[in-house]
Each structure stands twice: as C-alpha cells, then as structure tokens.
Write a protein that holds these residues in place. Structure first.
Motif, PDB file in Angstrom:
ATOM      1  N   GLU A  64      77.781  13.485 -26.835  1.00 28.79           N
ATOM      2  CA  GLU A  64      76.507  12.363 -26.843  1.00 28.79           C
ATOM      3  C   GLU A  64      76.149  11.908 -25.485  1.00 28.79           C
ATOM      4  N   VAL A  65      74.944  11.278 -25.397  1.00 21.88           N
ATOM      5  CA  VAL A  65      74.485  10.653 -24.347  1.00 21.88           C
ATOM      6  C   VAL A  65      73.988   9.291 -24.698  1.00 21.88           C
ATOM      7  N   HIS A  66      74.176   8.534 -24.126  1.00 19.20           N
ATOM      8  CA  HIS A  66      73.226   6.987 -24.412  1.00 19.20           C
ATOM      9  C   HIS A  66      72.265   6.946 -23.461  1.00 19.20           C
ATOM     10  N   VAL A  67      70.945   6.697 -24.065  1.00 16.35           N
ATOM     11  CA  VAL A  67      69.827   6.544 -23.312  1.00 16.35           C
ATOM     12  C   VAL A  67      69.156   5.274 -23.377  1.00 16.35           C
ATOM     13  N   THR A  68      68.963   4.451 -22.105  1.00 16.06           N
ATOM     14  CA  THR A  68      68.456   3.189 -22.422  1.00 16.06           C
ATOM     15  C   THR A  68      66.746   3.302 -22.437  1.00 16.06           C
ATOM     16  N   ILE A  69      66.075   2.544 -23.391  1.00 11.63           N
ATOM     17  CA  ILE A  69      64.560   2.839 -23.292  1.00 11.63           C
ATOM     18  C   ILE A  69      64.293   1.320 -23.297  1.00 11.63           C
ATOM     19  N   ASP A  70      62.995   0.940 -22.640  1.00 13.05           N
ATOM     20  CA  ASP A  70      62.453  -0.087 -22.608  1.00 13.05           C
ATOM     21  C   ASP A  70      61.159  -0.281 -23.647  1.00 13.05           C
ATOM     22  N   ARG A  71      61.602  -1.236 -24.621  1.00 12.33           N
ATOM     23  CA  ARG A  71      60.438  -1.411 -25.826  1.00 12.33           C
ATOM     24  C   ARG A  71      59.492  -2.282 -25.580  1.00 12.33           C
ATOM     25  N   SER A  72      59.351  -3.147 -24.311  1.00 14.83           N
ATOM     26  CA  SER A  72      58.462  -4.036 -24.160  1.00 14.83           C
ATOM     27  C   SER A  72      57.112  -3.213 -23.647  1.00 14.83           C
ATOM     28  N   LEU A  73      56.133  -4.003 -23.866  1.00 10.26           N
ATOM     29  CA  LEU A  73      54.753  -3.244 -23.546  1.00 10.26           C
ATOM     30  C   LEU A  73      53.829  -4.219 -22.364  1.00 10.26           C
TER      31      LEU A  73
END
Length: 73
Positions: A64-73
């Motif tokens: 597995e790989v953990h991926v950071t995402i930005d949910r702000s618009l």
C-alpha cells in the motif's frame, strides 16, 4: 484541508482506493489506468499520480501507498 487516501495493491495491475475520512468510499480492483485518472482528478500533494504507481513498481513487496490530497477549493 488535507486528507489521506490509501492505495492498496489488489492483484497484478489492479488497486483498491480507500478513504479513511469516508469509510463507505472504496474503489475496488481498478486498473492502473483508472487509478492514474482518479488521482489526476484529485489534488495530490507532494507527489504525482505516476509516482504513486512507480512506488509499487520499485518495490514489488509493497502492498500500500498513502497519498495526501488537498480537499480545499
């Protein structure tokens, strides 16, 4: 707001995507092409969609790989 997705190897060339912030959200056994498309449509922080797949290629034992995402618009 930053959040994390977990990408898990589901078999040769297939992956599951899990969102710990939303336990009901799971993409099951999507292909590498579908994974690339999905990650490109998210705001991935600190890496690229291609680099996520490359991490699995560089270490065949990686599950597995953990991926950071930005949910702000």
């Amino acid at each position: 707001m930053k959040s994390e997705l977990i990408v898990r190897r589901a078999g040769e060339g297939h992956y599951n995507v899990i969102d710990p912030a939303d336990p009901s959200f799971v993409l099951k056994e999507i292909s590498d092409t579908q994974l690339l498309g999905y990650l490109r449509n998210r705001r991935v922080v600190g890496t690229t969609a291609e680099e996520v797949l490359r991490q699995f290629d560089l270490n065949a034992a990686r599950s597995e790989v953990h991926v950071t995402i930005d949910r702000s618009l």
